[in-house]
Design a protein around this motif. Structure first.
Motif, PDB file in Angstrom:
ATOM      1  N   TRP A 150       0.666  -1.250   0.214  1.00  0.00           N
ATOM      2  CA  TRP A 150       0.123   0.059   0.028  1.00  0.00           C
ATOM      3  C   TRP A 150       0.953   1.221   0.127  1.00  0.00           C
ATOM      4  CZ3 TRP A 150      -4.551   0.880   4.153  1.00  0.00           C
ATOM      5  CH2 TRP A 150      -5.410   1.732   3.513  1.00  0.00           C
ATOM      6  N   GLU A 151       1.977   1.293   0.823  1.00  0.00           N
ATOM      7  CA  GLU A 151       2.689   2.388   0.796  1.00  0.00           C
ATOM      8  C   GLU A 151       3.551   2.953  -0.350  1.00  0.00           C
ATOM      9  OE1 GLU A 151       2.423   4.735   3.183  1.00  0.00           O
ATOM     10  OE2 GLU A 151       1.036   3.400   4.073  1.00  0.00           O
ATOM     11  N   ALA A 152       3.771   1.706  -1.011  1.00  0.00           N
ATOM     12  CA  ALA A 152       4.550   1.835  -2.305  1.00  0.00           C
ATOM     13  C   ALA A 152       3.843   2.459  -3.432  1.00  0.00           C
ATOM     14  CB  ALA A 152       5.280   0.536  -2.699  1.00  0.00           C
ATOM     15  N   ARG A 153       2.504   1.745  -3.292  1.00  0.00           N
ATOM     16  CA  ARG A 153       1.511   2.206  -4.185  1.00  0.00           C
ATOM     17  C   ARG A 153       0.935   3.685  -4.194  1.00  0.00           C
ATOM     18  NH1 ARG A 153      -4.145   1.273  -6.164  1.00  0.00           N
ATOM     19  NH2 ARG A 153      -4.087   0.694  -8.539  1.00  0.00           N
ATOM     20  N   VAL A 186       9.051   1.503 -12.172  1.00  0.00           N
ATOM     21  CA  VAL A 186      10.049   2.712 -12.231  1.00  0.00           C
ATOM     22  C   VAL A 186      11.020   2.306 -11.397  1.00  0.00           C
ATOM     23  CG1 VAL A 186      10.015   4.929 -11.053  1.00  0.00           C
ATOM     24  CG2 VAL A 186       7.863   4.182 -12.209  1.00  0.00           C
ATOM     25  N   PRO A 187      12.349   2.413 -12.073  1.00  0.00           N
ATOM     26  CA  PRO A 187      13.543   2.012 -11.061  1.00  0.00           C
ATOM     27  C   PRO A 187      13.709   2.845  -9.736  1.00  0.00           C
ATOM     28  CG  PRO A 187      14.242   2.494 -13.353  1.00  0.00           C
ATOM     29  CD  PRO A 187      12.788   2.835 -13.157  1.00  0.00           C
ATOM     30  N   GLY A 188      13.965   1.634  -8.782  1.00  0.00           N
ATOM     31  CA  GLY A 188      13.875   2.308  -7.210  1.00  0.00           C
ATOM     32  C   GLY A 188      12.777   2.475  -6.586  1.00  0.00           C
ATOM     33  N   LEU A 189      11.521   2.265  -7.177  1.00  0.00           N
ATOM     34  CA  LEU A 189      10.047   2.343  -6.389  1.00  0.00           C
ATOM     35  C   LEU A 189       9.317   1.160  -6.382  1.00  0.00           C
ATOM     36  CD1 LEU A 189       8.799   5.945  -7.649  1.00  0.00           C
ATOM     37  CD2 LEU A 189       9.964   5.401  -5.486  1.00  0.00           C
ATOM     38  N   ASN A 190       9.310   0.485  -7.517  1.00  0.00           N
ATOM     39  CA  ASN A 190       8.540  -0.745  -7.610  1.00  0.00           C
ATOM     40  C   ASN A 190       9.216  -1.773  -8.212  1.00  0.00           C
ATOM     41  OD1 ASN A 190       8.189   0.207  -9.929  1.00  0.00           O
ATOM     42  ND2 ASN A 190       5.971  -0.323 -10.388  1.00  0.00           N
ATOM     43  N   ASP A 193      12.292  -5.705  -4.118  1.00  0.00           N
ATOM     44  CA  ASP A 193      11.552  -6.420  -3.263  1.00  0.00           C
ATOM     45  C   ASP A 193      10.129  -6.130  -3.292  1.00  0.00           C
ATOM     46  OD1 ASP A 193      13.589  -7.355  -1.955  1.00  0.00           O
ATOM     47  OD2 ASP A 193      13.911  -6.143  -0.334  1.00  0.00           O
ATOM     48  N   VAL A 194       9.747  -4.854  -3.840  1.00  0.00           N
ATOM     49  CA  VAL A 194       8.424  -4.315  -3.961  1.00  0.00           C
ATOM     50  C   VAL A 194       7.773  -5.330  -4.999  1.00  0.00           C
ATOM     51  CG1 VAL A 194       6.952  -2.570  -4.855  1.00  0.00           C
ATOM     52  CG2 VAL A 194       8.708  -2.258  -2.927  1.00  0.00           C
ATOM     53  N   LEU A 195       8.512  -5.452  -6.320  1.00  0.00           N
ATOM     54  CA  LEU A 195       8.017  -6.211  -7.298  1.00  0.00           C
ATOM     55  C   LEU A 195       7.766  -7.770  -7.137  1.00  0.00           C
ATOM     56  CD1 LEU A 195       7.436  -6.815 -10.470  1.00  0.00           C
ATOM     57  CD2 LEU A 195       9.914  -7.126 -10.639  1.00  0.00           C
ATOM     58  N   GLU A 196       8.765  -8.225  -6.109  1.00  0.00           N
ATOM     59  CA  GLU A 196       8.399  -9.639  -5.862  1.00  0.00           C
ATOM     60  C   GLU A 196       7.137  -9.930  -4.868  1.00  0.00           C
ATOM     61  OE1 GLU A 196      10.052 -12.474  -6.767  1.00  0.00           O
ATOM     62  OE2 GLU A 196      11.243 -11.092  -8.024  1.00  0.00           O
ATOM     63  N   SER A 223       7.860  15.304 -19.484  1.00  0.00           N
ATOM     64  CA  SER A 223       7.520  14.675 -18.185  1.00  0.00           C
ATOM     65  C   SER A 223       7.991  15.537 -17.109  1.00  0.00           C
ATOM     66  CB  SER A 223       8.202  13.319 -18.295  1.00  0.00           C
ATOM     67  OG  SER A 223       7.641  12.395 -19.288  1.00  0.00           O
ATOM     68  N   HIS A 224       7.449  16.648 -16.937  1.00  0.00           N
ATOM     69  CA  HIS A 224       7.784  17.526 -15.819  1.00  0.00           C
ATOM     70  C   HIS A 224       7.479  16.929 -14.382  1.00  0.00           C
ATOM     71  CE1 HIS A 224       3.408  18.352 -16.202  1.00  0.00           C
ATOM     72  NE2 HIS A 224       3.540  18.568 -14.884  1.00  0.00           N
ATOM     73  N   LEU A 225       6.874  16.052 -14.127  1.00  0.00           N
ATOM     74  CA  LEU A 225       6.724  15.342 -12.915  1.00  0.00           C
ATOM     75  C   LEU A 225       7.624  14.411 -12.472  1.00  0.00           C
ATOM     76  CD1 LEU A 225       2.554  14.908 -12.661  1.00  0.00           C
ATOM     77  CD2 LEU A 225       4.195  16.619 -11.619  1.00  0.00           C
ATOM     78  N   TYR A 226       8.151  13.694 -13.540  1.00  0.00           N
ATOM     79  CA  TYR A 226       9.214  12.466 -13.349  1.00  0.00           C
ATOM     80  C   TYR A 226      10.380  12.971 -12.522  1.00  0.00           C
ATOM     81  CZ  TYR A 226      11.212   7.998 -13.959  1.00  0.00           C
ATOM     82  OH  TYR A 226      11.712   6.728 -13.391  1.00  0.00           O
ATOM     83  N   THR A 227      10.925  12.433 -11.473  1.00  0.00           N
ATOM     84  CA  THR A 227      12.149  12.586 -10.865  1.00  0.00           C
ATOM     85  C   THR A 227      13.092  11.646 -11.110  1.00  0.00           C
ATOM     86  OG1 THR A 227      11.385  12.074  -8.796  1.00  0.00           O
ATOM     87  CG2 THR A 227      11.021  14.425  -9.381  1.00  0.00           C
ATOM     88  N   GLY A 228      12.670  10.416 -11.321  1.00  0.00           N
ATOM     89  CA  GLY A 228      13.687   9.192 -11.350  1.00  0.00           C
ATOM     90  C   GLY A 228      14.521   9.144 -12.457  1.00  0.00           C
ATOM     91  N   LYS A 229      14.876   7.939 -12.830  1.00  0.00           N
ATOM     92  CA  LYS A 229      15.760   7.652 -14.123  1.00  0.00           C
ATOM     93  C   LYS A 229      15.177   6.892 -14.970  1.00  0.00           C
ATOM     94  CE  LYS A 229      20.114   7.922 -11.186  1.00  0.00           C
ATOM     95  NZ  LYS A 229      21.395   7.159 -10.949  1.00  0.00           N
TER      96      LYS A 229
END
Length: 435
Positions: A150-153, A186-190, A193-196, A223-229
């Motif tokens: 839930w928190e990751a989502r 999204v690398p680093g977010l899901n 472990d979150v994926l698994e 994509s002005h909101l995106y802060t990841g890679k």
């Protein structure tokens, strides 16, 4: 209430006097909210329609029909439910300004998920929506899960009030609803472990989850909101390892692959795409899962229909991601037709070089790619980049673009559709030959 926009001549609706502009209010005194109510409540052989004519007069129609007979009406499209999330990776948030208004609608509508296969997050469904899904058995639904923790989502959807998707899916599954799920990674977010955990949670729902697709995050220069890679080849390879591991388990325990990587994931990782047998019924092909493999199969199956086109030069415009895969297909086409196929990889001028999909090329890209190609007898462009109204994403009209170019131009999904002549007509008019 729903409004009639068209009545098929000779249909049941036409015979009883329903006309365009009629407002359909209720079926057997149950109010109509949208097209779903109409479709499901008129499934009986006999029912009463309460309506209001265009002049405001109330009317009732007593309908009797044999099972399967269509009422023969088209309804005004429903008001689309908008998305309340602010996902960093949202494609709509990556659009430039100045495009047609419809492109900026961020729909998140379970009704469109059932009717058209649009992916919905289910983050805006209420108790009455859940009851409706269960009553009408709206299955399968296409669900953007992204993550079950839930928190990751909450972070992924940028919405602290998003419901617990696992609780929602569990409740619907208990009512017999099934799902095709996607996870935009999204690398680093899901990933990791979150994926698994997400795959384990979806696996535990057993037959309710029909398929899961992993799709790499895609961003544009807007994509002005995106802060990841952006995802790289190494990360794509790690994701495919997870796909193959879960796929092996699914095959062993359920005789079904269950989890799939999108074509883009394979291309990023530099891994050969699977064959036709891998994708079964291609249930997520609109999500880019198996699209390239399906194209290869359609070309192979259609080769015997192609005419000889000896001496012709045919340009093929495509995006940069598909360009490495095209020579193999074009060689097959050339062997059968005798034509020379000229590959024209084209960079996206609207979204930027990170957007490599052929279906997102715009009118300006097609003009730029073909304006000076007087050496071509005709050119084929991706049919996916033109909508039903003949418009590219930059609002260029296909007809106008075609008329500005020095050769005939044909939209094509699989080459075969454009190269097989209709009747005795030649696919390349002699007057247009530049050979």
């Amino acid at each position: 209430m729903v409004r009639v926009t068209h009545v098929e001549p000779g249909s049941i609706a036409d015979q009883v006097g329903i006309v365009p502009g009629t407002e359909l209010l209720a079926i057997n005194e149950r109010p109509l909210e949208d097209f779903l109510d109409w479709e499901f409540l008129t499934a009986d052989e006999a029912f009463v329609v309460s309506a209001r004519l265009p002049d405001g007069a109330p009317v009732e129609y007593e309908i009797e029909r044999e099972d399967g007979d269509s009422m023969g009406v088209e309804l005004a499209p429903p008001t689309v439910r908008r998305c309340a999330n602010r996902c960093e990776f949202c494609f709509i948030e990556g659009l430039p300004k100045g495009l047609r208004k419809g492109l900026y609608i961020r729909d998140d509508d379970y009704r469109l998920s059932f009717a058209y296969g649009n992916f919905a997050t289910l983050s805006n469904v209420k108790e009455r929506d859940i009851a409706r899904i269960l009553e009408y058995r709206l299955s399968p639904l296409y669900v953007s899960v992204h993550a079950t923790p839930w928190e990751a989502r909450k972070v992924l959807l940028n919405n602290p009030r998003v419901p617990n998707i696992l609780e929602q899916l569990t409740r619907l599954a208990e009512g017999g609803i099934q799902f095709h799920c996607q996870m935009v990674i999204v690398p680093g977010l899901n990933d990791g472990d979150v994926l698994e955990q997400s795959l384990a949670d979806l696996w535990a729902l057993e037959e309710a989850v029909l398929s899961v697709a992993l799709v790499p995050v895609g961003v544009t220069q807007f994509s002005h909101l995106y802060t990841g890679k952006s995802m790289d080849a190494r990360q794509a390879g790690v994701l495919l390892d997870a796909v193959h591991r879960w796929e092996d388990r699914a095959l062993a325990e359920r005789d079904d692959r269950w989890v799939f990587g999108s074509d883009e994931l394979y291309l990023l990782a530099g891994v050969e795409l699977p064959g036709v047998e891998h994708y079964g019924e291609f249930s997520q092909i609109e999500n880019g899962v198996g699209a390239v493999t399906s194209l290869r199969a359609r070309v192979r199956d259609g080769l015997s229909q192609l005419p000889r086109l000896d001496g012709k030069r045919i340009g093929v415009v495509t995006g940069t991601s598909m360009a490495p895969l095209m020579p193999e297909l074009l060689e097959q086409l050339a062997d059968v037709t005798g034509a020379a196929f000229v590959l024209i990889p084209t960079e996206n001028s609207l979204f930027g070089p990170t957007t490599t999909t052929a279906g997102l090329l715009v009118g300006a890209d097609i003009r730029r790619a073909l304006a000076d190609r007087t050496d071509l007898d005709l050119a084929l462009i991706p049919a996916e980049c033109i909508n039903d109204n003949g418009l590219f994403l930059d609002e260029e009209q296909f007809i106008a673009v075609r008329e500005s170019l020095p050769m005939p131009v044909f939209p094509s999904y699989d080459f075969i559709d454009a190269l097989v002549p209709e009747g005795d007509a030649a696919v390349v008019p002699a007057a247009c030959s530049h050979a």
